[in-house]
Design an enzyme around this catalytic site. Sequence first.
Site, mmCIF file in Angstrom:
data_model
loop_
_atom_site.group_PDB
_atom_site.id
_atom_site.type_symbol
_atom_site.label_atom_id
_atom_site.label_comp_id
_atom_site.label_asym_id
_atom_site.label_seq_id
_atom_site.Cartn_x
_atom_site.Cartn_y
_atom_site.Cartn_z
ATOM 1 N N CYS A 56 0.820 -1.210 0.003
ATOM 2 C CA CYS A 56 -0.182 0.024 0.077
ATOM 3 C C CYS A 56 1.003 1.320 -0.027
ATOM 4 C CB CYS A 56 -0.954 -0.126 1.084
ATOM 5 S SG CYS A 56 -0.171 -0.393 2.805
ATOM 6 N N HIS A 162 -2.285 1.030 7.096
ATOM 7 C CA HIS A 162 -2.648 1.463 5.715
ATOM 8 C C HIS A 162 -1.842 2.689 5.259
ATOM 9 C CE1 HIS A 162 -4.293 0.176 2.093
ATOM 10 N NE2 HIS A 162 -5.178 1.012 1.944
ATOM 11 N N ASP A 180 -8.385 4.705 -1.654
ATOM 12 C CA ASP A 180 -7.925 3.591 -1.318
ATOM 13 C C ASP A 180 -7.171 2.869 -2.197
ATOM 14 O OD1 ASP A 180 -7.333 1.167 0.158
ATOM 15 O OD2 ASP A 180 -9.154 1.469 1.639
#
Length: 499
Positions: A56, A162, A180
């Site tokens: 990520c 994240h 995201d």
Amino acid sequence: MAMAGLYRRILPSPPAIDFASSEGKKLFTEAIHNGTMEGFFKLISYFQTQSEPAYCGLASLSMVLNALAIDPGRKWKGPWRWFDENMLDCCEPLEKVKDKGIPFGKVVCLAHCAGANVEAFRTNQSTIDDFRKYVMACSSSDDCHVISSYNRGTFYQTGTGHFSPIGGYHAEGDMALILDVARFKYPPHWVPLGLLWEAMDTVDESTGLRRGFMLVSRRQRAPALLYTLSCKHESWITTAKYLMDDVPTLLSSDDMKDVENVLSAVFTSLPSDFAEFIKWVAEIRRKEDGDQGLSEEEKGRLSSKEDVLKQVQETGLYKHVTDILSSEKFVCQVKQTSGDRDSLSNIAASVCCQGAGILTGKSGLSDRFCCRETCVRCYRAINGEKPVTVVSGTVVNGNGEQGVDMLVPVSQTGPSCCISGSCGMHPASNDILTALLLALPSQTWSGIKDEKVLEAISGLVSTDALPPLLQEEILHLRGQLLMLKRCKDNKVEDDLGFT
């Protein structure tokens, strides 16, 4: 029996609002009307899904770097220069990231390595009001983007730490849009900015430090035009330690009676593989592309490299370095440390192998290519343009051969081409060492006891009077050196300021 696996997750709402829902669309429309979605359009144009469950941070950064149109300066696949997660490996091995993820400080480090301007803050170094101000500012322009490091649990989402970019801001609702990068799991969604701050204001168990956010923007020009430091070779730890820790100790000796003593002391103990630590940046392309001539972009980059090289060779320090390296005492040592690497044919053989690996999408596998032959061609100036030096190589492996051209920056202080066809004044050990000495932090020399010698050496290594182009090049090298020292000392997470 085959496992079914997972197909997406239901987005917990509230607190999040799905971007594609009617309410999410309404927030988007209102935010556009209020001018706080300007950064969204560039980001959405380069929106990508992380290619590994733990990528990520890498996906967020490559997405932002591409949105800012930052040129990586090296090929991705085929002829294309493009940021991809697998190219972001200068601060942490990809295998380690794939296994354990990457902490906040290492992503900041990667952004600097990639040539971006970065301001990073942990939540204990900022306030929610400052965060809101930064989000509003970056959402209102397309030349700055925010990457947030947060804990998903605050939003009742599965998982823990994240990274994702922030794509916009809704002022009336005080909502931030999270793009995201784990799109296989959750879609883009709006969240209350106050709750996002709470999600960032959590401790990363891997470092014991709080999470935070970073502002990423584009520099005015590519930071490394001609020289760059490399941590790809195992020698970088030894060389970085020598330059940053050992050299200041050496210079505190009573033997430093003049500038020659100082530089000789530095060169005498220089690690034998220092040449693997600092490189000059070569320009490569497929040989068949050479039939089209140089593009204006290639001419511009080559000209800038030549300007930097010329400016290095015009410094007072360069003359001292050249005189010492050409002395009988150091001739043998220079041959041992650089070998025949300064010869254009050997440089070309190495670069062409690397180039073939990059052009075929196998970066890092240059040892699987063998350079069968190289040929130096010097094109003389026509129509007022500068002469161009091209080294062509034919590289072979088990699957065939690849023709690679290397464009060589040549200093105009010397001959551009020799009658024999080989070129002079291309980047070599003396100017590379000059650049490296200029890049050392000013405190490196402060231990010299003789005030006259200290004054003389300080004048030679000062960056204040350097031409702007060279000054920026050297300061970028210095930043790289300081960053690598922090990596070596495992302090990259403690201090986020890399400038």
